[in-house]
Design a protein around this motif. Sequence first.
Motif, short mmCIF file in Angstrom:
data_model
loop_
_atom_site.label_atom_id
_atom_site.label_comp_id
_atom_site.label_asym_id
_atom_site.label_seq_id
_atom_site.Cartn_x
_atom_site.Cartn_y
_atom_site.Cartn_z
N LEU A 28 -1.35 10.94 -7.62
CA LEU A 28 -2.71 10.59 -8.03
C LEU A 28 -3.09 11.18 -9.38
O LEU A 28 -4.23 11.14 -9.78
N ARG A 29 -2.10 11.74 -10.06
CA ARG A 29 -2.49 12.44 -11.29
C ARG A 29 -2.98 11.47 -12.37
O ARG A 29 -3.78 11.83 -13.20
N GLY A 30 -2.48 10.23 -12.32
CA GLY A 30 -2.99 9.24 -13.27
C GLY A 30 -4.13 8.50 -12.62
O GLY A 30 -4.80 9.01 -11.73
N GLU A 31 -4.35 7.27 -13.05
CA GLU A 31 -5.36 6.46 -12.41
C GLU A 31 -4.81 6.08 -11.05
O GLU A 31 -3.65 5.72 -10.92
N ARG A 32 -5.68 6.11 -10.06
CA ARG A 32 -5.21 5.79 -8.73
C ARG A 32 -4.96 4.28 -8.61
O ARG A 32 -5.84 3.48 -8.94
N GLY A 33 -3.77 3.89 -8.17
CA GLY A 33 -3.44 2.46 -8.05
C GLY A 33 -3.65 1.99 -6.63
O GLY A 33 -4.09 2.74 -5.76
N THR A 34 -3.35 0.72 -6.41
CA THR A 34 -3.53 0.15 -5.07
C THR A 34 -2.31 0.38 -4.19
O THR A 34 -2.38 0.20 -2.98
N GLY A 35 -1.18 0.72 -4.82
CA GLY A 35 0.05 0.84 -4.05
C GLY A 35 0.63 -0.53 -3.75
O GLY A 35 1.46 -0.69 -2.85
N LEU A 36 0.16 -1.53 -4.52
CA LEU A 36 0.67 -2.90 -4.30
C LEU A 36 1.69 -3.30 -5.37
O LEU A 36 2.32 -4.34 -5.26
N PHE A 52 0.81 -1.23 0.00
CA PHE A 52 0.00 0.00 0.00
C PHE A 52 0.84 1.27 0.00
O PHE A 52 0.66 2.18 0.79
N LEU A 53 1.78 1.28 -0.92
CA LEU A 53 2.70 2.42 -1.04
C LEU A 53 2.02 3.59 -1.74
O LEU A 53 1.40 3.42 -2.78
N SER A 54 2.14 4.76 -1.15
CA SER A 54 1.66 5.95 -1.84
C SER A 54 2.24 7.15 -1.14
O SER A 54 2.34 7.18 0.08
N ASP A 55 2.65 8.16 -1.93
CA ASP A 55 3.16 9.36 -1.25
C ASP A 55 1.99 10.29 -0.93
O ASP A 55 2.16 11.33 -0.33
N GLY A 56 0.77 9.87 -1.35
CA GLY A 56 -0.43 10.61 -0.99
C GLY A 56 -0.54 11.99 -1.63
O GLY A 56 -1.51 12.70 -1.41
#
Length: 397
Positions: free
Chosen positions: A346-354, A337-341
């Motif tokens: 989030l500019r592209g499609e939002r991923g799962t961070g997996l 669940f990686l994301s810099d938030g």
Amino acid sequence: MNDLRAECRALRKQLDAAGDGAIFAEALEAVSEAIVIYDAEGRLVTCNHNFRELYGYSEEEARPGVHFAELGKIDVARGHVVVGDEYGDGDAYLERKAEYRRSLEGSFIVQLKDGRWLKTTDRRMSGGGFVSVQVDITEIKHKEEVFRNAMEQAEAAARSKSEFLANISHDLRTPLNAILGFSEMVLGEVSGPFENETYRGYLENIHKGGRLLLSIVDDILDTAKLDSGKYNLKPERFDPIELTEEVLATFTPISRDKDLQISVTAPPEGMPTIVSDRRALIQIMNNLVSNACKHTDDGGSIDLRWGLSEGKYVQFSVTDNGVGMPAELVAKIGEPFLSDGSATALRGERGTGLGFYICTKLVDLLGGVLSVDSTPGEGTSVSVQWPLESLAPEPMT
Ligand SMILES: Nc1ncnc2c1ncn2[C@@H]1O[C@H](COP(=O)(O)OP(=O)(O)O)[C@@H](O)[C@H]1O
Ligand SMILES: [Mg+2]
């Protein structure tokens, strides 16, 4: 200052008056451990009250001169030592204790019939005798057990979570494939022309949403499989450049939309065919290229580079000149669940961070390493390296 000196002098006088023996005897009774001293032959020299209490010995039983083996026999006769556990029966216990007392190394742990756990630590003294310090460690043992149970429960919970996710993901894929398949058929006008342009827009959104949902479900399914150790590698021989082209073909729409230059670089002498898990490599490459496309501005470039190092490792890297990753995010690669938030993430499609989590696990299975080099504002390079022949092809049948 003078007061302190006077106090010290008074204390010294007191000690001198009492004599070392008396001080020692008092200290022996004051400590919270059970202490017993044996001579070179194993005969009791002295012990404290705690020692007698711990095993329930009378003063007569724990008298000076008694051999520790005699005391051991009393323990066994009273059923003090738990029989039939890992310490064996009474004789085995006595033998083990005698063995320990020959080596006097480490500690000796035993459980009594009443459930208490005792830890004995013996140390040799200069005259050949030894001092034995015994502590009731029942509480520590109980905590260990609580901890072990909690660990087992947590592991069981993690296992059932993975199983649940794997099952539910499978069930979600079937209806999703129907949504994707039928919306593609209508958009492709398979059974005749499709005239309403507004509806076409809606349908395209349904299709796009379905694709995103499928990629999320796939990420969850792969994570569940990898977490429960159910991802099996199937080695195959293939041409890595052909594989790369296959993967890149699926990125043509996005690279065209964003005007991205995607190039493939192989060493001048070319790449040999390799034996590895094709599906795992496709997955790794898919995620790295999709990340690069998502986080690179329009008109940017992405390079996929293959190589061999020291003739022993295969290597490929995906390098972009996109927005880059902050160091804190790079440090977390390998966590789920990686994301810099941030808005950029989030500019592209939002991923799962997996994605990175799955890649790291897959590269691990291949016996390799994944490394990331990124500079915010300049770009990112992710490289994967693994042993050339880590996976033997399955024997021909
Ligand atoms: N090439 C890249 N450039 C910049 N940021 C990236 C790049 N690749 C990954 N990231 C960052 O790392 C995060 C995690 O990536 P990943 O694990 O693949 O998950 P997801 O793609 O589902 O968001 C992304 O959301 C993004 O913030
Ligand atoms: Mg990704």
